[in-house]
Design a protein around this motif. Structure first.
Motif, PDB file in Angstrom:
ATOM      1  N   MET A   1      53.414  52.255   1.279  1.00  0.00           N
ATOM      2  CA  MET A   1      53.075  52.874   2.539  1.00  0.00           C
ATOM      3  C   MET A   1      53.134  51.825   3.638  1.00  0.00           C
ATOM      4  O   MET A   1      52.977  50.640   3.394  1.00  0.00           O
ATOM      5  CB  MET A   1      51.704  53.511   2.481  1.00  0.00           C
ATOM      6  N   LYS A   2      53.348  52.272   4.852  1.00  0.00           N
ATOM      7  CA  LYS A   2      53.480  51.409   6.014  1.00  0.00           C
ATOM      8  C   LYS A   2      52.365  51.730   6.995  1.00  0.00           C
ATOM      9  O   LYS A   2      52.092  52.898   7.271  1.00  0.00           O
ATOM     10  CB  LYS A   2      54.843  51.674   6.644  1.00  0.00           C
ATOM     11  N   ILE A   3      51.703  50.699   7.512  1.00  0.00           N
ATOM     12  CA  ILE A   3      50.643  50.911   8.499  1.00  0.00           C
ATOM     13  C   ILE A   3      51.287  51.343   9.809  1.00  0.00           C
ATOM     14  O   ILE A   3      52.202  50.699  10.304  1.00  0.00           O
ATOM     15  CB  ILE A   3      49.817  49.635   8.707  1.00  0.00           C
ATOM     16  N   ILE A   4      50.827  52.454  10.367  1.00  0.00           N
ATOM     17  CA  ILE A   4      51.380  52.935  11.638  1.00  0.00           C
ATOM     18  C   ILE A   4      50.382  52.807  12.789  1.00  0.00           C
ATOM     19  O   ILE A   4      50.766  52.841  13.945  1.00  0.00           O
ATOM     20  CB  ILE A   4      51.888  54.386  11.538  1.00  0.00           C
ATOM     21  N   LYS A   5      49.097  52.667  12.464  1.00  0.00           N
ATOM     22  CA  LYS A   5      48.065  52.566  13.505  1.00  0.00           C
ATOM     23  C   LYS A   5      46.843  51.900  12.889  1.00  0.00           C
ATOM     24  O   LYS A   5      46.488  52.204  11.754  1.00  0.00           O
ATOM     25  CB  LYS A   5      47.725  53.965  13.997  1.00  0.00           C
ATOM     26  N   SER A   6      46.240  50.962  13.618  1.00  0.00           N
ATOM     27  CA  SER A   6      45.045  50.310  13.082  1.00  0.00           C
ATOM     28  C   SER A   6      44.159  49.793  14.188  1.00  0.00           C
ATOM     29  O   SER A   6      44.639  49.321  15.209  1.00  0.00           O
ATOM     30  CB  SER A   6      45.445  49.150  12.160  1.00  0.00           C
ATOM     31  N   ASP A   7      42.869  49.882  13.954  1.00  0.00           N
ATOM     32  CA  ASP A   7      41.911  49.260  14.858  1.00  0.00           C
ATOM     33  C   ASP A   7      41.317  48.015  14.203  1.00  0.00           C
ATOM     34  O   ASP A   7      40.336  47.458  14.669  1.00  0.00           O
ATOM     35  CB  ASP A   7      40.822  50.244  15.272  1.00  0.00           C
ATOM     36  N   GLY A   8      41.911  47.585  13.087  1.00  0.00           N
ATOM     37  CA  GLY A   8      41.444  46.402  12.372  1.00  0.00           C
ATOM     38  C   GLY A   8      40.468  46.692  11.253  1.00  0.00           C
ATOM     39  O   GLY A   8      40.030  45.785  10.564  1.00  0.00           O
ATOM     40  N   GLU A  14      45.758  54.023   9.826  1.00  0.00           N
ATOM     41  CA  GLU A  14      46.548  55.130   9.296  1.00  0.00           C
ATOM     42  C   GLU A  14      47.831  54.570   8.696  1.00  0.00           C
ATOM     43  O   GLU A  14      48.422  53.629   9.216  1.00  0.00           O
ATOM     44  CB  GLU A  14      46.894  56.125  10.400  1.00  0.00           C
ATOM     45  N   VAL A  15      48.246  55.164   7.586  1.00  0.00           N
ATOM     46  CA  VAL A  15      49.448  54.713   6.887  1.00  0.00           C
ATOM     47  C   VAL A  15      50.419  55.878   6.724  1.00  0.00           C
ATOM     48  O   VAL A  15      50.022  57.042   6.713  1.00  0.00           O
ATOM     49  CB  VAL A  15      49.097  54.119   5.508  1.00  0.00           C
ATOM     50  N   ILE A  24      57.107  63.387  -0.891  1.00  0.00           N
ATOM     51  CA  ILE A  24      57.258  63.677   0.534  1.00  0.00           C
ATOM     52  C   ILE A  24      56.431  62.673   1.338  1.00  0.00           C
ATOM     53  O   ILE A  24      55.241  62.477   1.057  1.00  0.00           O
ATOM     54  CB  ILE A  24      56.809  65.120   0.856  1.00  0.00           C
ATOM     55  N   ASN A  25      57.059  62.023   2.328  1.00  0.00           N
ATOM     56  CA  ASN A  25      56.329  61.096   3.195  1.00  0.00           C
ATOM     57  C   ASN A  25      55.302  61.854   4.016  1.00  0.00           C
ATOM     58  O   ASN A  25      55.539  62.994   4.419  1.00  0.00           O
ATOM     59  CB  ASN A  25      57.289  60.382   4.146  1.00  0.00           C
ATOM     60  N   HIS A  26      54.177  61.210   4.269  1.00  0.00           N
ATOM     61  CA  HIS A  26      53.127  61.830   5.072  1.00  0.00           C
ATOM     62  C   HIS A  26      52.221  60.736   5.634  1.00  0.00           C
ATOM     63  O   HIS A  26      52.303  59.585   5.230  1.00  0.00           O
ATOM     64  CB  HIS A  26      52.316  62.818   4.232  1.00  0.00           C
ATOM     65  N   ALA A  30      44.030  55.121   5.744  1.00  0.00           N
ATOM     66  CA  ALA A  30      44.140  54.154   4.655  1.00  0.00           C
ATOM     67  C   ALA A  30      43.018  54.360   3.645  1.00  0.00           C
ATOM     68  O   ALA A  30      43.206  54.179   2.448  1.00  0.00           O
ATOM     69  CB  ALA A  30      44.123  52.732   5.192  1.00  0.00           C
ATOM     70  N   SER A  31      41.847  54.777   4.117  1.00  0.00           N
ATOM     71  CA  SER A  31      40.718  54.996   3.216  1.00  0.00           C
ATOM     72  C   SER A  31      40.939  56.184   2.291  1.00  0.00           C
ATOM     73  O   SER A  31      40.235  56.327   1.297  1.00  0.00           O
ATOM     74  CB  SER A  31      39.428  55.189   4.016  1.00  0.00           C
ATOM     75  N   GLU A  32      41.944  57.035   2.598  1.00  0.00           N
ATOM     76  CA  GLU A  32      42.245  58.195   1.755  1.00  0.00           C
ATOM     77  C   GLU A  32      43.598  58.045   1.052  1.00  0.00           C
ATOM     78  O   GLU A  32      43.959  58.872   0.234  1.00  0.00           O
ATOM     79  CB  GLU A  32      42.260  59.466   2.608  1.00  0.00           C
ATOM     80  N   GLY A  33      44.342  56.999   1.394  1.00  0.00           N
ATOM     81  CA  GLY A  33      45.697  56.855   0.881  1.00  0.00           C
ATOM     82  C   GLY A  33      45.800  56.268  -0.512  1.00  0.00           C
ATOM     83  O   GLY A  33      46.803  56.415  -1.177  1.00  0.00           O
ATOM     84  N   TRP A  34      44.760  55.567  -0.975  1.00  0.00           N
ATOM     85  CA  TRP A  34      44.793  54.927  -2.282  1.00  0.00           C
ATOM     86  C   TRP A  34      43.503  55.188  -3.029  1.00  0.00           C
ATOM     87  O   TRP A  34      42.452  55.380  -2.440  1.00  0.00           O
ATOM     88  CB  TRP A  34      44.956  53.422  -2.150  1.00  0.00           C
ATOM     89  N   TYR A  35      43.589  55.102  -4.339  1.00  0.00           N
ATOM     90  CA  TYR A  35      42.415  55.194  -5.182  1.00  0.00           C
ATOM     91  C   TYR A  35      41.570  53.941  -4.962  1.00  0.00           C
ATOM     92  O   TYR A  35      42.089  52.837  -4.954  1.00  0.00           O
ATOM     93  CB  TYR A  35      42.835  55.313  -6.650  1.00  0.00           C
TER      94      TYR A  35
END
Length: 66
Positions: A1-8, A14-15, A24-26, A30-35
């Motif tokens: 996944m690629k980071i598209i937005k971050s506040d640090g 968001e990834v 399918i890309n979506h 980030a807190s919901e993107g990985w186990y």
């Protein structure tokens, strides 16, 4: 996944891409993107990638071919 937005922070990041067996890309937080995202580290570059000049590329090509 690629980071598209971050506040640090992990929660404010968001990834975009695919995770696991998804096809399918979506976009996800980030807190919901990985186990178990609390074990992940977000790395951010401080400077842009270097863009090589034509002269540098030519020098590298010549050094590799020798």
């Amino acid at each position: 996944m690629k980071i598209i937005k971050s506040d640090g922070t992990l929660i404010g990041t968001e990834v975009y891409g695919q995770g696991g067996l998804e096809i399918i890309n979506h976009t996800d937080k980030a807190s919901e993107g990985w186990y178990n995202p609390s074990n992940n580290t977000i790395v951010r570059k401080a400077s842009p990638d270097k863009i090589a000049t034509e002269q540098e590329i030519k020098y590298l090509k010549n050094s590799i071919n020798q």
